[in-house]
Design a protein around this motif. Sequence first.
Motif, short mmCIF file in Angstrom:
data_model
loop_
_atom_site.label_atom_id
_atom_site.label_comp_id
_atom_site.label_asym_id
_atom_site.label_seq_id
_atom_site.Cartn_x
_atom_site.Cartn_y
_atom_site.Cartn_z
N ILE A 199 0.84 -1.21 0.00
CA ILE A 199 0.00 0.00 0.00
C ILE A 199 0.87 1.26 0.00
O ILE A 199 0.59 2.23 -0.71
N GLY A 202 2.48 1.73 -3.54
CA GLY A 202 1.48 2.14 -4.52
C GLY A 202 0.96 3.54 -4.27
O GLY A 202 0.80 4.33 -5.22
N SER A 203 0.72 3.89 -3.02
CA SER A 203 0.19 5.22 -2.70
C SER A 203 1.19 6.33 -3.00
O SER A 203 0.82 7.39 -3.53
N LEU A 206 1.28 6.90 -6.79
CA LEU A 206 0.14 7.70 -7.25
C LEU A 206 0.31 9.17 -6.86
O LEU A 206 -0.03 10.07 -7.64
N LEU A 222 -6.22 4.90 -13.06
CA LEU A 222 -5.36 4.23 -12.08
C LEU A 222 -6.09 4.04 -10.75
O LEU A 222 -5.90 3.02 -10.08
N GLY A 223 -6.93 5.02 -10.37
CA GLY A 223 -7.71 4.87 -9.14
C GLY A 223 -8.67 3.69 -9.24
O GLY A 223 -8.83 2.93 -8.28
N GLY A 226 -6.70 0.58 -8.92
CA GLY A 226 -6.32 0.37 -7.53
C GLY A 226 -7.45 -0.23 -6.72
O GLY A 226 -7.26 -1.17 -5.93
N GLY A 229 -7.75 -3.69 -7.60
CA GLY A 229 -6.68 -4.48 -7.00
C GLY A 229 -6.99 -4.86 -5.56
O GLY A 229 -6.67 -5.97 -5.12
#
Length: 409
Positions: A199, A202-203, A206, A222-223, A226, A229
């Motif tokens: 997390i 990935g965060s 972004l 992408l959101g 996510g 995912g």
Amino acid sequence: MTDVARAASLRADPLRERVQRHVGRGARSPIGLWFRDIDRVLLLIAMLLVALGLVAVAAASPATAVRYSSGAVKIPAMAYFWRQALWVVLSFPVMIGVSMLPATAARRFALGGAAVFLVLLMATPLIGVEINGARRWIGVGISQFQPSEFLKPLFIVATAWILSFRAKDPHLPVVPITGALTALVGCVLMLQPDFGQTIIFGSVWLTLLMIAGISTRIMALLGALGAGGVVAAYVFYDTARIRIDSFLFPDPNAVHTDSYQTDMAHAVLTAGGITGTGPGGGRIKFKLPEAHTDYIYAVVGEEFGLIACAAIALLFLALVVRVFVRLLDEEDAFRLLAAAGLAVQLGLQALINMAVNTGIAPSKGMTLPFISYGGSSMIALSLGMGLLLAFTRRNPYLTRSPYGTRWNG
């Protein structure tokens, strides 16, 4: 005071003369240049967090020593505090040394380090040491280290460097390149398993995309990916499903589950009220698993009160805000992205740990930066803080503006 009087005053005070020579306005030594350029407020915040961490580990050490003592093997009550103090002594030169690097040297160091620790991370599921059902550590002699902890700041700098090329050519495929690298890291982390670190990576990626000015259409896509995912992790990834289920549908009769840990952390956190029970006065902390690492924030709440917890939260907020304020007039795309990414990493990790301790997020096995016990973690955090200090260094005699940089001597 005239120049003659000032010179006489310095000659009368040799210590003051040496300090003025090394760190004063006209200093030309490496230490003087570093002290002139460094963000001293940011350095002070980091040192305060480390100092508070030592106090917190001292409070949690007796509970951890009792938990891990067995039979004839009795761990001294303050053993973890003294170990942490040693790691702080070893880590501080790392932070200062890295912060003294010029931005170009710091970038090259981070790129090389990211490559090395990415390889080590990929090797961890094969050669790593298994602890509590997770294979996240690599053994070195009598100790272990977690490659993902070192990779985080280095990978952020590497990602910032790739994204910075977009400022020169918007058509370069920096988004798919950095996305593929982040996905690779995430897949390897899920094998360990380490959902929390996934997390974080990935965060931060972004966040860097948003700062780099990626279009809202791509960010929305992408959101959505996510969110998909997370759903896929719940369906196909046992660790994520168990932790989410135990958080949303806790079993009141279960013991030593994720729900038990978060519920106990909340109980410890609020046991001290506003002002706490006082140093050494906590009693519920002895029932708390991992009191010195994942749940040290709860121990702070019991012994020093919710006021101390709020102070720690405000320090992390001040760190992030200070970095972003300092970057308002930054003209170098790489330094902007690298410093912002490193600040977001520290702030997000702290936020997740606090959310778990307060019971508003499921357990993720994530420590509180600079506060939780951990040797390799402290060195990795000092490395990341050193890079952050290096990328936020400024010549105080240069004034920045939208129209360029000018000398202000």
